[in-house]
Enzyme design. Sequence first.
Site, short mmCIF file in Angstrom:
data_model
loop_
_atom_site.label_atom_id
_atom_site.label_comp_id
_atom_site.label_asym_id
_atom_site.label_seq_id
_atom_site.Cartn_x
_atom_site.Cartn_y
_atom_site.Cartn_z
N SER A 10 -7.53 -9.31 -4.63
CA SER A 10 -7.57 -8.64 -3.32
C SER A 10 -6.16 -8.26 -2.90
O SER A 10 -5.30 -9.13 -2.68
CB SER A 10 -8.18 -9.57 -2.27
OG SER A 10 -7.87 -9.08 -0.98
N HIS A 35 -10.04 -5.51 -5.53
CA HIS A 35 -10.77 -5.71 -4.27
C HIS A 35 -9.91 -5.19 -3.11
O HIS A 35 -8.75 -5.58 -2.96
CB HIS A 35 -11.07 -7.20 -4.11
CG HIS A 35 -11.95 -7.52 -2.95
ND1 HIS A 35 -13.32 -7.43 -3.00
CD2 HIS A 35 -11.65 -7.94 -1.69
CE1 HIS A 35 -13.83 -7.79 -1.83
NE2 HIS A 35 -12.84 -8.10 -1.02
N ASP A 37 -9.75 -4.61 0.92
CA ASP A 37 -10.31 -5.07 2.20
C ASP A 37 -9.94 -4.11 3.31
O ASP A 37 -8.78 -4.02 3.71
CB ASP A 37 -9.75 -6.46 2.54
CG ASP A 37 -10.31 -7.53 1.64
OD1 ASP A 37 -11.55 -7.68 1.61
OD2 ASP A 37 -9.52 -8.24 0.99
N MET A 39 -10.29 -3.25 7.21
CA MET A 39 -10.60 -3.92 8.48
C MET A 39 -10.23 -3.00 9.64
O MET A 39 -9.19 -2.36 9.62
CB MET A 39 -9.79 -5.21 8.62
CG MET A 39 -9.96 -6.15 7.46
SD MET A 39 -8.89 -7.58 7.68
CE MET A 39 -9.20 -8.45 6.15
N HIS A 68 -14.35 -3.32 0.19
CA HIS A 68 -15.06 -4.23 1.09
C HIS A 68 -14.83 -3.77 2.52
O HIS A 68 -13.75 -3.95 3.07
CB HIS A 68 -14.52 -5.65 0.85
CG HIS A 68 -15.11 -6.70 1.73
ND1 HIS A 68 -14.59 -7.98 1.80
CD2 HIS A 68 -16.18 -6.69 2.56
CE1 HIS A 68 -15.30 -8.71 2.64
NE2 HIS A 68 -16.27 -7.95 3.13
N MET A 70 -15.05 -4.07 6.24
CA MET A 70 -15.27 -4.93 7.39
C MET A 70 -15.04 -4.08 8.63
O MET A 70 -14.03 -4.22 9.34
CB MET A 70 -14.31 -6.13 7.33
CG MET A 70 -14.71 -7.14 6.27
SD MET A 70 -13.38 -8.29 5.87
CE MET A 70 -12.55 -7.33 4.61
N MET A 139 -19.57 -14.25 1.49
CA MET A 139 -18.26 -14.63 2.05
C MET A 139 -18.17 -16.15 2.10
O MET A 139 -19.07 -16.83 2.59
CB MET A 139 -18.11 -14.10 3.48
CG MET A 139 -17.90 -12.61 3.63
SD MET A 139 -16.42 -11.94 2.83
CE MET A 139 -15.09 -12.92 3.54
N GLY A 144 -11.69 -11.51 7.65
CA GLY A 144 -10.61 -10.98 8.49
C GLY A 144 -9.22 -11.45 8.13
O GLY A 144 -8.26 -10.76 8.44
N GLY A 146 -6.67 -13.43 5.04
CA GLY A 146 -6.50 -14.03 3.72
C GLY A 146 -5.93 -15.44 3.85
O GLY A 146 -5.48 -15.85 4.92
N GLY A 147 -5.97 -16.17 2.75
CA GLY A 147 -5.30 -17.46 2.70
C GLY A 147 -6.01 -18.62 3.39
O GLY A 147 -5.42 -19.67 3.62
N ASP A 178 -15.94 -14.40 -2.01
CA ASP A 178 -14.70 -13.89 -1.42
C ASP A 178 -14.22 -14.83 -0.34
O ASP A 178 -14.89 -15.03 0.67
CB ASP A 178 -15.00 -12.49 -0.84
CG ASP A 178 -13.77 -11.82 -0.25
OD1 ASP A 178 -12.66 -12.35 -0.40
OD2 ASP A 178 -13.94 -10.74 0.37
N GLY A 179 -13.03 -15.41 -0.60
CA GLY A 179 -12.39 -16.25 0.40
C GLY A 179 -12.12 -17.65 -0.10
O GLY A 179 -13.04 -18.38 -0.45
N GLY A 180 -10.84 -17.98 -0.19
CA GLY A 180 -10.45 -19.34 -0.56
C GLY A 180 -10.65 -19.67 -2.03
O GLY A 180 -10.62 -20.84 -2.40
N GLY A 200 -7.16 -13.35 -3.41
CA GLY A 200 -6.03 -12.67 -2.79
C GLY A 200 -4.76 -13.47 -2.96
O GLY A 200 -3.94 -13.19 -3.85
N SER A 201 -4.60 -14.49 -2.14
CA SER A 201 -3.37 -15.28 -2.21
C SER A 201 -3.20 -15.96 -3.56
O SER A 201 -2.07 -16.11 -4.05
CB SER A 201 -3.33 -16.30 -1.06
OG SER A 201 -4.57 -16.92 -0.89
C1 DX5 Z 1 -11.00 -11.85 3.93
C2 DX5 Z 1 -11.04 -10.86 2.80
C3 DX5 Z 1 -10.67 -11.44 1.50
C4 DX5 Z 1 -9.28 -12.00 1.42
C5 DX5 Z 1 -9.31 -13.16 0.47
O1 DX5 Z 1 -11.64 -11.30 5.02
O2 DX5 Z 1 -12.34 -10.32 2.67
O3 DX5 Z 1 -10.90 -10.51 0.44
O4 DX5 Z 1 -8.32 -11.07 0.99
O5 DX5 Z 1 -8.10 -13.80 0.50
P1 DX5 Z 1 -7.87 -15.22 -0.18
O6 DX5 Z 1 -8.27 -15.11 -1.61
O7 DX5 Z 1 -6.42 -15.46 0.04
O8 DX5 Z 1 -8.75 -16.21 0.58
ZN ZN Z 2 -12.81 -9.06 0.87
#
Ligand code: DX5
Ligand code: ZN
Length: 220
Positions: A10, A35, A37, A39, A68, A70, A139, A144, A146-147, A178-180, A200-201
């Site tokens: 991401s 990916h 994102d 927003m 993605h 949002m 999700m 909304g 990352g990290g 997606d997420g964490g 992402g991170s």
């Molecule tokens: C959050 C995004 C994710 C985000 C994931 O709303 O949809 O795609 O970038 O980030 P990590 O992998 O750092 O949790």
């Molecule tokens: Zn995403």
Amino acid sequence: MNRERILAPSILAADFTNLGEEIKTAVDAGAKYLHIDVMDGLYVPSISFGLPVIESIRKCTDIIFDVHLMIVKPERYLEAFKNSGADLITVHIETLEKPEETLKKIRELGAKAGLALNPETPIESVYPCLELVDMVLVMTVRPGIGGQDYIHECTPKIRALNEELTKRNLENVDIEVDGGLRLDTVDEALNAGANVIVAGSAVFEGDVHKNVTDLLRKLG
Ligand code: DX5
Ligand code: ZN
């Protein structure tokens, strides 16, 4: 049923001053999806980036763009995102007035259709649409930012979705999380049946090539 396992970095966590190079590094290391994102500051509090950024990075890579959305009323922008270079367009079930219509429209445009749901949304809410999607995005953090930390309570939803897809002979539908997702949480999602892993991170903080290689080793 074994779906192909795919890593989807991401770019939300990328260094935007060096975005093209970071993407190339992740692709060279073996990532199959990118990916992206989007927003809008309404559906989620943050504003990230939009069409001009996607158009711009489309010129530097052939990787599959996994967009993605949002945003509220995503049906307003499906054609624009397809034209900007999206291969796969994911919309949130919580944002859709007419889910079937929107998903059909994505496919008519020639993109793959994804349907996302938030941690507090029951997995059954996407079941009426499973025949109309190429991917379901579960999700595993609140959308909304990352990290954040992976929400373990979401794992049973992945498992239930996997069982439902198997029951309906829909093994061609991908399960994205997606997420964490990091080295220490990815096994939990994979074991529950997820096959497209957004990170992402875990990809863009530190050595991108090494991070992708380490994650891909986990994906096997
Ligand atoms: C959050 C995004 C994710 C985000 C994931 O709303 O949809 O795609 O970038 O980030 P990590 O992998 O750092 O949790
Ligand atoms: Zn995403």
